[in-house]
Structures are given as structure tokens and as C-alpha cells.
Design a protein around this motif. Structure first.
Motif, PDB file in Angstrom:
ATOM      1  N   THR A 614     -10.133   1.475   8.711  1.00 45.64           N
ATOM      2  CA  THR A 614      -8.636   2.681   8.991  1.00 45.64           C
ATOM      3  C   THR A 614      -8.995   3.538   8.173  1.00 45.64           C
ATOM      4  O   THR A 614      -8.472   3.973   7.082  1.00 45.64           O
ATOM      5  CB  THR A 614      -7.881   1.734   9.162  1.00 45.64           C
ATOM      6  N   PRO A 615      -9.182   4.668   8.991  1.00 42.09           N
ATOM      7  CA  PRO A 615      -8.930   6.225   7.670  1.00 42.09           C
ATOM      8  C   PRO A 615      -8.031   7.059   7.487  1.00 42.09           C
ATOM      9  O   PRO A 615      -8.141   7.212   6.627  1.00 42.09           O
ATOM     10  CB  PRO A 615     -10.229   7.142   9.537  1.00 42.09           C
ATOM     11  N   LEU A 616      -7.079   6.458   8.474  1.00 41.10           N
ATOM     12  CA  LEU A 616      -5.723   6.928   8.507  1.00 41.10           C
ATOM     13  C   LEU A 616      -4.738   5.842   7.011  1.00 41.10           C
ATOM     14  O   LEU A 616      -4.540   6.898   6.245  1.00 41.10           O
ATOM     15  CB  LEU A 616      -4.706   6.220   8.932  1.00 41.10           C
ATOM     16  N   TYR A 617      -5.544   5.017   6.361  1.00 40.90           N
ATOM     17  CA  TYR A 617      -5.161   3.612   5.628  1.00 40.90           C
ATOM     18  C   TYR A 617      -5.983   4.456   4.054  1.00 40.90           C
ATOM     19  O   TYR A 617      -5.870   5.167   3.360  1.00 40.90           O
ATOM     20  CB  TYR A 617      -5.440   2.484   5.869  1.00 40.90           C
ATOM     21  N   ARG A 618      -7.042   4.629   4.237  1.00 47.46           N
ATOM     22  CA  ARG A 618      -8.084   5.292   3.366  1.00 47.46           C
ATOM     23  C   ARG A 618      -7.294   5.821   2.944  1.00 47.46           C
ATOM     24  O   ARG A 618      -7.376   7.088   1.762  1.00 47.46           O
ATOM     25  CB  ARG A 618      -9.344   5.426   3.977  1.00 47.46           C
ATOM     26  N   ASP A 619      -7.088   7.572   3.700  1.00 52.29           N
ATOM     27  CA  ASP A 619      -6.633   8.848   3.481  1.00 52.29           C
ATOM     28  C   ASP A 619      -5.381   8.623   3.071  1.00 52.29           C
ATOM     29  O   ASP A 619      -4.805   9.269   2.008  1.00 52.29           O
ATOM     30  CB  ASP A 619      -6.724   9.587   4.677  1.00 52.29           C
ATOM     31  N   LEU A 620      -4.663   7.623   2.761  1.00 51.85           N
ATOM     32  CA  LEU A 620      -3.227   7.053   2.380  1.00 51.85           C
ATOM     33  C   LEU A 620      -3.398   6.924   1.460  1.00 51.85           C
ATOM     34  O   LEU A 620      -2.514   7.179  -0.293  1.00 51.85           O
ATOM     35  CB  LEU A 620      -2.291   6.731   3.101  1.00 51.85           C
ATOM     36  N   ALA A 621      -4.237   5.667   0.753  1.00 51.41           N
ATOM     37  CA  ALA A 621      -4.674   5.413  -0.346  1.00 51.41           C
ATOM     38  C   ALA A 621      -5.211   6.186  -0.971  1.00 51.41           C
ATOM     39  O   ALA A 621      -5.211   6.578  -2.742  1.00 51.41           O
ATOM     40  CB  ALA A 621      -5.871   4.295  -0.278  1.00 51.41           C
ATOM     41  N   ARG A 622      -6.017   7.173  -0.999  1.00 44.29           N
ATOM     42  CA  ARG A 622      -6.571   8.359  -2.107  1.00 44.29           C
ATOM     43  C   ARG A 622      -5.504   9.443  -1.863  1.00 44.29           C
ATOM     44  O   ARG A 622      -5.603   9.666  -3.409  1.00 44.29           O
ATOM     45  CB  ARG A 622      -7.512   9.054  -0.796  1.00 44.29           C
ATOM     46  N   HIS A 623      -4.637  10.000  -1.083  1.00 43.92           N
ATOM     47  CA  HIS A 623      -3.395  10.591  -1.829  1.00 43.92           C
ATOM     48  C   HIS A 623      -2.475   9.610  -3.006  1.00 43.92           C
ATOM     49  O   HIS A 623      -1.707  10.847  -3.517  1.00 43.92           O
ATOM     50  CB  HIS A 623      -2.814  11.261  -1.107  1.00 43.92           C
ATOM     51  N   GLN A 624      -2.925   8.993  -3.316  1.00 45.62           N
ATOM     52  CA  GLN A 624      -1.929   8.017  -3.884  1.00 45.62           C
ATOM     53  C   GLN A 624      -2.587   7.499  -4.733  1.00 45.62           C
ATOM     54  O   GLN A 624      -1.600   6.731  -5.798  1.00 45.62           O
ATOM     55  CB  GLN A 624      -1.404   6.917  -2.749  1.00 45.62           C
ATOM     56  N   LEU A 625      -3.988   8.153  -4.899  1.00 42.04           N
ATOM     57  CA  LEU A 625      -5.143   7.528  -6.041  1.00 42.04           C
ATOM     58  C   LEU A 625      -4.977   6.213  -6.219  1.00 42.04           C
ATOM     59  O   LEU A 625      -4.997   5.425  -7.258  1.00 42.04           O
ATOM     60  CB  LEU A 625      -4.139   7.964  -7.826  1.00 42.04           C
TER      61      LEU A 625
END
Length: 627
Positions: A614-625
Motif C-alpha cells: 500500500t503506497p499510502l501506508y508506506r508514505d505515512l510510515a516514511r514521514h513518521q520515520l
């Protein structure tokens, strides 16, 4: 810290469109006390009779004096009737005061019961201060119906009719002239009464807006001060008070026209009687005693008429207020809005404890408009507004409310931990509202143990869930009051145990009062994190099999967040958790994570699976380090 601007504002309504009650709607409140009102009516008859006898006795006294006859017991009989009528009047006044108070109590009892049982959508679409105003200010106006208006008018009608008949017997010519004068005054009062009712309704509406404005300003006073918005709030709320004042002045002007009408009618009638009556006495068509009796009956007729004119003002103001009361009483209670689902509850073995099946939902148009009005009001004051839920504020292509959830489906396995994540406005809080049946889906179904949740009575359904909403309120009172809200039979030991489980043992120990320690209005004596943990403790105390946590750790620092997670882990054994989180670090160990975007499920799985799929989840995780 953001200001919470209560989303209760509605579009302003012209005074003529306000809720109006009829006298028939007032009757149920009065008929609750029909026995007392019957006694009052009997006393009215006796009092009117005792008063009407007095002019006849005065006439006999005059005749005896003119003929040099002894008065005998006649004078004592007259005194006795005066005393009797006064005693009756005093006791009648007491009964009316007591009954008026009882009518106010009865209306408040009904109104409170209905307000607290209204569907959640009504609270979302109405202003809290306006509802409070109906319970307080509007119901008080019903008191005047009995003490200043209706019941007085009932007794005075008897006196008026008796005086009219007596005057007709004494001199029909004089009475005819009096009827012309009085009739003109009655027409004027009737024409003015409709304007009084309309203005009274508008005034009560404005008082409701004023109460809402004060509630909003006081409830957000810290943020208002910090934002430098004190003067703007003062001007806004004072403006509402000024508008209410203006309408009150208009009512006073109309009422001021009503009162002199009675005085003018009295003076003209007296002048007519003295002039024409004196001429008829001189002509021998009327005796002096009859003229005196006629004048006394004239006062007895005009005084009740003046009281009736005042009653018109009181009753019309009360009916304006009753219209607002009746508007709420006519709203269906939450359980009355249920659409029954056919079939028995089967408790399907092995089924998910909670399951969403193709659920679609959009908020009612009036709720959306209320929230938009709240957001506009906040922007006008330049105060950072936090309005929940925000999902419905954006319109669709036609400008109407858009769908907040679009075909949402997911199961919640018994004893598991499910997390809902996604950007703001994705529909996460709405999902919990639907589980609690604050609203029902537009289409699709929500299942509990395999059965449609609509087959459960709401109280029974909600007993399955411990719900901690975002920014959960802390009730004014004590720690024990807050904990026992959902568990009234919990022991002190159980309360203390659950407080320590959520790391609130220090709150217990810092006051010698322990569980009886006050928390202040809106929990002002607790920190934000302590208020949130107290709400979680309240949910844990219910021992509900499913916990619904909406951003339950959002107000906690890192240390307390970790302790809270440990506490939830300790009490979650054997329970099912549905958690909303913005910080993915708090839910990465969940059994299942559901990712929402724009009201749709865009991914489901574990943390590792979603990082891959899931790209959206991956982006959220990346922004939260986290990756």
C-alpha cells in the motif's frame, strides 16, 4: 492547543418562521393538574359570587339610609362578604403560584428527558446553548400563563359576565353605550396580540443564540485569550444580547399600547356613565342607588377586562416559548428512529465479532450545514477551530453532502487488535460512530457476532463496547463520578485498580480525598494526558468485550504513551480492540491494520504487508520515520 468551537449553529430564521404553539398544545401541561385547577375554578366562582353580591348590599344600604331605616345586620353582612372574597382570592393566588411552578417543573422534566434521548444527529445539528435556553428560559415563561394570565382570566370572566348581566338589568341603555366603548378596545387588543406572539418567539430564538454564544466563548476562553480574540468575542456575544434587547423593546412597545387601552376604556366608560347616568337620574329614569350600583358593577367589569388584556400579553409570550419547547418534544427519541430488521439474532459461531459489509454513509444535510457554519464562525474569529467529524464538510459536485464512507468492508476477529489509519477526513471516526449506532449506514450493514447491529436495542448493543472518543470530555465532579458514569455499581477498589492500570495512581495520591477529589469544570484540574487516561479508565471499568479507542494516546508524552500501551496490553487480554491512530508507532504491532483514504479502504494487513502493498501506508510510515 486548538479551540473547540461547538458545531451547533443553524441558519438564522426569520421571526415569522419560528415555531409557534397553539393553546391546544398548552392543555396537556395544564391537564396534569386538573384537580387543582378544578378547585381554582370553584374558588373563582365563589369569589366572583361574593364580589358580585357586594354592590347589591351597598344599594340596599343606600336605600335604607335614604329612608331613615336601621341598617341592622346588613352592614356586617357586607363586611363578611368583603372578608370572604379576600380570603378566597388569597388562597386562589397560592394555588395558582404552586400550580404554575408545577407546570414549569413538568415541562422541564419532559424536555430534559427528550433532549437526553435525542438522536446524536440532532446534537450535531443544533447549538447546545440553545437547547439549554429552552430548558431554562423558555419553560419559565409558562409560569406566567397561570400566575398572570390564563387562570386569572378564567376567574375574571365570571366576574365580567356577572357584572354585565347585572348592568343589563339595571339600565340597558347605559350598558349599550359601555359595550360600544369596551368593544372598540377589545378589537385593538386582539390586533396587537398576534404581533406580541411573533415578537416573543423571535426574542426566545435570540436568547437561545445568546446562550450558545456565551457557552462557546466561555468553553474556549483559554484559546480565545491566547488568540487575542477576547474583544472580538465580546463584540459578537454582546451583539446577540443587543439584538435580544431590541426585540424586547419592541415587545415592550406593543405591550405599552395594550395597557393604556384598558385605562382609556375605563375612563371613557366612567365619563359616559356619570354624564348619561346623571342625566337619567335627573329625569327620574334611574335612582341614585341604582346609579351607584351600576358604577360599582362597571368597575367590576372593566378591571377583569384590564387583567384579561394583560393575560393576552402573558399567554402570547408563553405560547411563543412553548412553540420552541414543543419543537424539541416533537422530535423523535433515538430509539423511535430505529428501522426494525426482520429476523432473530443467530449469534453465528466463528463469525467476526464486528464486521463491516459494503458500508456506505453520508451525514444528513442539516448536520453538514451546521458544521460548515461552525467552521465559518471560527474563521471569522481567527480562532483555530477543531470540528469533529470533518469528513462531511466537503460537498460533492452538486454542493450537497458527499459520501463519507464508500463501500467499506473489513472483519474484526474476536480477541484481535485492529487499527484504522489514514489522513484526516478519511472516515475513521465515522466508523466508530456507526459501530456505536450514533448513526446508521446509508447502505450496507454492520455485524456484531454475525447479526445486523440494528437487531440489537441500542443500550444492549453499546454494552458490548467501551468507547473513548477523541478529546473525550471530563465531567465536572470527582474522579469517582467520572469512572462510575458507565459503571455505577463499581466499588472503590475497582475504581482505584483501573486508575493505577492507566498510570493515574499519582492523581489518587496527590489529594487526601482520593476518589472524591474534584476534577473541575471540563477536567481543568487535570492535564490533557490525565483527562485522556481517565476516559480510558472509564471504558476499561465497564469490562466491555470490545474497546473502541479514537486517538486515545494523542495527548500523551512519549513516556506516558509507552505506559499507556503497556496498560492497554495488560487489560486487553481476552478483549477486542479497534484503535484509530495517526502515529503509526502506536499500532504497528496490531493484528490487522485498515488503511482508509477518501472514505475507501485502500489496504488491509499487517505493518510489514502494508509496507509492501500500500503506497499510502508506506508514505505515512516514511514521514513518521518508521522506514
Amino acid at each position: 492547543m486548538s479551540a473547540t468551537v461547538t458545531p451547533r449553529r443553524r441558519g438564522r430564521r426569520a421571526p415569522d418562521d419560528g415555531p409557534r404553539a397553539t393553546f391546544r398544545q398548552l392543555l396537556p401541561f395544564l391537564l396534569e393538574h386538573k384537580k387543582v385547577l378544578i378547585v381554582v375554578a370553584v374558588l373563582s366562582i365563589l369569589g366572583a359570587a361574593a364580589t358580585l353580591v357586594q354592590p347589591l348590599l351597598v344599594g340596599q344600604v343606600i336605600d335604607r339610609v335614604q329612608h331613615n331605616q336601621a341598617l341592622g345586620a346588613l352592614i356586617w353582612l357586607l363586611v363578611a362578604f368583603v372578608i370572604v372574597s379576600s380570603v378566597i382570592s388569597g388562597y386562589q393566588h397560592y394555588l395558582l403560584q404552586r400550580t404554575g411552578t408545577a407546570v414549569v417543573y413538568s415541562s422541564r422534566r419532559q424536555l430534559i428527558a427528550r433532549i437526553l434521548h435525542l438522536p446524536i444527529r440532532e446534537f450535531d445539528a443544533r447549538r447546545t446553548g440553545d437547547l439549554v435556553s429552552r430548558v431554562g428560559t423558555d419553560t419559565t415563561l409558562l409560569y406566567a400563563v397561570l400566575t398572570q394570565g390564563l387562570a386569572d382570566a378564567v376567574g375574571n370572566v365570571l366576574l365580567f359576565a356577572g357584572a354585565l348581566i347585572a348592568m343589563l338589568v339595571i339600565d340597558p341603555v347605559l350598558l349599550g353605550l359601555i359595550v360600544l366603548v369596551v368593544g372598540a378596545s377589545v378589537v385593538v387588543v386582539v390586533l396587537l396580540s398576534g404581533r406580541i406572539r411573533t415578537a416573543s418567539t423571535a426574542q426566545q430564538e435570540k436568547v437561545g443564540e445568546l446562550a450558545s454564544g456565551v457557552e462557546r466563548a466561555v468553553g474556549s476562553i483559554r484559546t480565545v485569550r491566547a488568540s487575542g480574540a477576547t474583544e472580538r468575542e465580546t463584540v459578537a456575544v454582546t451583539g446577540l444580547a443587543e439584538e435580544a434587547y431590541g426585540i424586547g423593546v419592541r415587545i415592550a412597545k406593543i405591550s405599552a399600547l395594550v395597557v393604556p387601552v384598558a385605562g382609556i376604556a375605563m375612563q371613557l366608560s366612567l365619563l359616559v356613565v356619570l354624564g348619561v347616568g346623571g342625566f337619567r337620574v335627573a329625569a327620574g329614569a334611574l335612582s341614585i342607588a341604582s346609579l351607584v350600583i351600576f358604577i360599582m358593577f362597571l368597575f367590576m367589569m372593566i378591571m377583569p377586562l384590564a387583567s384579561a388584556f394583560g393575560a393576552i400579553t402573558s399567554v402570547n409570550q408563553a405560547l411563543g416559548a412553548l412553540g420552541r419547547i414543543q419543537e424539541v418534544l416533537d422530535l423523535p427519541a433515538e430509539d423511535a428512529t430505529d428501522e426494525p430488521v426482520r429476523g432473530e439474532r443467530l449469534m453465528v459461531a466463528g463469525s467476526p465479532i464486528v464486521e463491516f459489509r459494503d458500508v456506505r454513509f453520508q451525514y444528513p444535510a442539516n448536520v453538514v450545514e451546521a458544521r460548515r457554519s461552525a467552521e465559518r464562525a471560527a474563521k471569522d474569529l481567527l480562532v483555530d477551530a477543531h470540528v469533529e467529524p470533518t469528513d462531511a464538510l466537503d460537498g460533492d459536485a452538486t454542493g450537497g453532502p458527499r459520501e463519507v464512507l464508500r463501500g467499506v468492508s473489513f472483519p474484526v476477529t474476536r480477541g484481535s487488535r485492529l487499527a484504522l489509519v489514514g489522513p484526516s477526513g478519511a472516515g475513521k471516526s465515522t466508523i466508530l460512530s456507526l459501530i456505536e449506532r450514533f448513526y446508521d449506514p446509508t447502505s450496507g450493514s454492520i455485524r456484531l457476532n454475525g447479526d445486523d447491529v440494528r437487531t440489537y436495542p441500542r443500550d444492549e448493543l453499546r454494552a458490548h463496547f467501551g468507547y473513548v472518543e477523541q478529546d473525550a470530555p471530563t465531567l465536572a465532579g470527582t474522579l469517582a463520578d467520572n469512572l462510575r458514569l458507565a459503571s455505577p455499581d463499581a466499588t472503590d477498589a475497582q475504581c482505584e485498580q483501573v486508575l493505577r492500570a492507566v498510570n493515574l495512581g499519582d492523581v489518587l495520591e496527590r489529594s487526601p480525598l482520593g476518589l472524591d477529589a474534584p476534577v473541575g469544570e471540563d477536567g481543568v484540574m487535570l492535564s490533557g494526558g490525565e483527562r485522556q487516561r481517565l476516559a480510558i479508565a472509564r471504558a476499561l471499568l465497564t469490562e466491555a468485550p470490545v474497546l473502541l479507542l479514537d486517538e486515545s494516546t494523542s495527548s500523551l508524552d512519549g513516556v506516558n504513551e509507552q505506559r499507556m500501551r503497556e496498560a492497554i496490553d495488560a487489560v486487553a487480554t481476552g478483549r477486542t480492540l479497534i484503535v484509530i491512530a495517526h502515529r503509526l508507532s502506536t499500532v504497528i504491532d496490531s493484528d490487522r491494520i485498515v488503511v482508509l483514504q477518501g472514505g475507501e479502504v485502500v489496504g488491509q494487513g499487517t505493518h510489514e504487508e502494508l509496507l509492501e502493498s500500500t503506497p499510502l501506508y508506506r508514505d505515512l510510515a516514511r514521514h513518521q520515520l518508521l522506514v
